[in-house]
Design a protein around this motif. Structure first.
Motif, short mmCIF file in Angstrom:
data_model
loop_
_atom_site.label_atom_id
_atom_site.label_comp_id
_atom_site.label_asym_id
_atom_site.label_seq_id
_atom_site.Cartn_x
_atom_site.Cartn_y
_atom_site.Cartn_z
N LYS A 160 0.81 -1.21 0.00
CA LYS A 160 0.00 0.00 0.00
C LYS A 160 0.84 1.27 0.00
O LYS A 160 0.30 2.36 -0.26
CB LYS A 160 -0.93 0.01 1.23
CG LYS A 160 -1.96 -1.11 1.24
CD LYS A 160 -2.89 -1.01 0.03
CE LYS A 160 -3.91 -2.12 0.01
NZ LYS A 160 -4.82 -2.04 -1.17
N GLN A 161 2.13 1.14 0.32
CA GLN A 161 3.01 2.30 0.42
C GLN A 161 2.44 3.33 1.39
O GLN A 161 2.58 4.54 1.22
CB GLN A 161 3.20 2.96 -0.96
CG GLN A 161 3.89 2.09 -1.99
CD GLN A 161 5.41 2.01 -1.79
OE1 GLN A 161 6.12 2.99 -1.90
NE2 GLN A 161 5.86 0.80 -1.47
N SER A 162 1.79 2.78 2.44
CA SER A 162 1.14 3.67 3.41
C SER A 162 0.85 2.92 4.70
O SER A 162 0.27 1.83 4.67
CB SER A 162 -0.16 4.23 2.83
OG SER A 162 -0.95 4.81 3.83
N PHE A 163 1.25 3.51 5.83
CA PHE A 163 0.92 2.94 7.12
C PHE A 163 -0.59 3.01 7.38
O PHE A 163 -1.19 2.07 7.89
CB PHE A 163 1.66 3.69 8.24
CG PHE A 163 3.09 3.30 8.40
CD1 PHE A 163 4.10 3.90 7.65
CD2 PHE A 163 3.45 2.31 9.30
CE1 PHE A 163 5.42 3.54 7.79
CE2 PHE A 163 4.77 1.93 9.45
CZ PHE A 163 5.77 2.54 8.69
N THR A 164 -1.17 4.14 6.97
CA THR A 164 -2.60 4.35 7.24
C THR A 164 -3.47 3.35 6.48
O THR A 164 -4.36 2.71 7.06
CB THR A 164 -3.01 5.78 6.85
OG1 THR A 164 -2.23 6.71 7.60
CG2 THR A 164 -4.48 6.02 7.15
N GLN A 165 -3.20 3.19 5.19
CA GLN A 165 -4.01 2.26 4.38
C GLN A 165 -3.81 0.81 4.84
O GLN A 165 -4.76 0.02 4.87
CB GLN A 165 -3.66 2.41 2.90
CG GLN A 165 -4.10 3.74 2.30
CD GLN A 165 -3.80 3.82 0.82
OE1 GLN A 165 -3.86 2.82 0.11
NE2 GLN A 165 -3.47 5.02 0.34
N ALA A 166 -2.56 0.48 5.17
CA ALA A 166 -2.28 -0.87 5.66
C ALA A 166 -3.03 -1.14 6.97
O ALA A 166 -3.61 -2.21 7.16
CB ALA A 166 -0.78 -1.06 5.86
N ALA A 167 -3.01 -0.15 7.86
CA ALA A 167 -3.69 -0.29 9.14
C ALA A 167 -5.19 -0.48 8.94
O ALA A 167 -5.83 -1.31 9.60
CB ALA A 167 -3.42 0.93 10.01
N ILE A 216 -6.16 -2.80 12.34
CA ILE A 216 -5.40 -2.46 13.55
C ILE A 216 -5.01 -0.98 13.47
O ILE A 216 -5.12 -0.34 12.42
CB ILE A 216 -4.14 -3.34 13.72
CG1 ILE A 216 -3.22 -3.20 12.50
CG2 ILE A 216 -4.53 -4.81 13.93
CD1 ILE A 216 -1.93 -4.01 12.62
N GLY A 217 -4.52 -0.44 14.58
CA GLY A 217 -4.17 0.97 14.62
C GLY A 217 -2.89 1.27 13.86
O GLY A 217 -2.00 0.44 13.74
#
Length: 294
Positions: free
Chosen positions: A16-23, A28-29
Motif C-alpha cells: 500500500k506504500q502507506s501505514f494508514t491504508q495498511a492499518a 489495527i491501529g
C-alpha cells in the motif's frame, strides 16, 4: 523470533506504500503498524523502509524482503484455498471396521452418493481396537471405548432375533415355547453367544437362560446365516443380516415373544473437533439411514 504475522504486516505496508491504508485493511491501529515495522527492522538489523513526512518507500533490502514475504503470503493463500476446495466435496479414503457383510448395501449407497470417497473396509465380528487397526471409524453394537480419546454416537437400533429356514422347521415339532428350542440344532456365533447356553430376552426385558450345546460354532454372522440357510438349525441373528431373507421367505422368525432384543449400534471414531469432512459425511449419512440397521 520473527513472527510470520509481522512479516505479513510489513508486506501490506509495502503493497500500500502507506501505514494508514495498511492499518485500515488489517483492522489495527496505525501506531501498532509502526511498532511492528520498527520491531521487525530491529530484529533484522536492517532498514526496510524510507520514511518521510510525505512519502514512504522500500529500501533495496526492503524490496528483496517484500518479494519473499509476498511469496509466503501467496503460498499460504494457495494452501488454504486447496484445503477449502477439498472440504467442499467429500473425498479421500475412509478405513472402516464393520461387523457384517450386510453393511455392503448401505455403504454402496453412500459411495454412489459421494463418488470421490474410497472405502477400506475391515469386516470382522471380533472386537477390533480402533487405534491399533488404524481405522477412522468402527460400527459397533456397543458403546464401550477402549481409549478415553475416542467418541461414540448412536446410529440406531437393530433387533436380535431367532431364525430358521422353512425346510428345517418343516422337519421339526411345532415350536411354541423356549424349551422347545432344546430339541433343535443351534448354530452359535461363538464370539457373541458362546457355546454353553442360550440367553433369550423378550421385549419386556425378561431373560431366559437355557443350557444348550451348539451343533455348529462359527465366528462371523455371514457363516451363521449360511449354515441356517443350509437347513442345519436355528440361530440368534441380527435383523440387518437377515432382512432380505426374511422378506423372501428363505428364513422364518421364531418365538418373537421369547426373544426380541433391541440393541443399539454406534459409530466410534477418534477425532471430533478436527474431524475430516469425509468422516463427518459418513456419520451423518448413517444417522439419516437408521432403517438400514433395523
Amino acid at each position: 523470533m520473527i513472527s510470520l504475522d509481522d512479516m505479513m504486516v510489513f508486506a501490506k505496508v509495502a503493497e500500500k506504500q502507506s501505514f494508514t491504508q495498511a492499518a485500515d485493511e488489517l483492522g489495527i491501529g496505525k501506531a501498532r503498524v509502526s511498532q511492528i515495522i520498527t520491531k521487525l527492522e530491529k530484529s533484522l538489523n536492517t532498514r526496510l523502509l524510507h520514511r518521510t513526512t510525505r512519502s514512504l518507500s522500500l529500501t533495496d533490502a526492503g524490496a528483496r524482503y517484500y518479494e519473499k514475504c509476498r511469496a509466503i503470503s501467496e503460498l499460504v493463500a494457495e494452501a488454504n484455498s486447496e484445503i477449502l476446495e477439498v472440504d467442499q466435496v467429500p473425498s479421500g479414503t475412509i478405513r472402516i471396521s464393520t461387523p457384517s457383510t450386510a453393511m455392503v448395501n448401505i455403504l454402496s449407497e453412500f459411495l454412489h452418493q459421494y463418488p470421490e470417497i474410497k472405502l477400506d473396509i475391515i469386516e470382522s465380528d471380533s472386537y477390533s481396537n480402533l487405534i491399533e487397526s488404524r481405522c477412522d471409524i468402527a460400527l459397533r453394537a456397543s458403546s464401550d471405548l477402549e481409549d478415553s480419546s475416542l467418541y461414540a454416537i448412536k446410529l440406531g437400533y437393530f433387533c436380535d432375533m431367532l431364525c430358521a429356514s422353512p425346510t428345517y422347521l418343516a422337519n421339526q415339532q411345532k415350536i411354541e415355547t423356549s424349551e422347545d428350542l432344546l430339541h433343535l440344532d443351534w448354530i452359535s456365533h461363538h464370539i457373541v453367544h458362546g457355546d454353553k447356553q442360550l440367553r433369550l430376552t423378550n421385549h419386556r426385558g425378561q431373560v431366559t437362560l437355557l443350557p444348550h450345546s451348539p451343533k455348529v460354532q462359527v465366528r462371523t454372522s455371514a457363516s451363521v446365516k449360511e449354515f441356517v440357510l443350509n437347513d442345519l438349525g436355528f440361530a440368534i441373528m441380527p435383523s440387518f443380516t437377515v432382512k432380505k431373507e426374511l422378506a423372501q421367505g428363505k428364513l422364518i422368525r421364531i418365538l418373537p415373544d421369547v426373544h426380541d432384543l433391541q440393541i443399539p449400534i454406534y459409530a466410534v471414531y477418534q477425532e471430533k473437533a478436527l474431524m475430516p469432512l469425509r468422516i463427518r459425511t459418513l456419520i451423518d449419512f448413517l444417522k439419516q439411514h437408521e432403517e438400514a440397521f433395523g
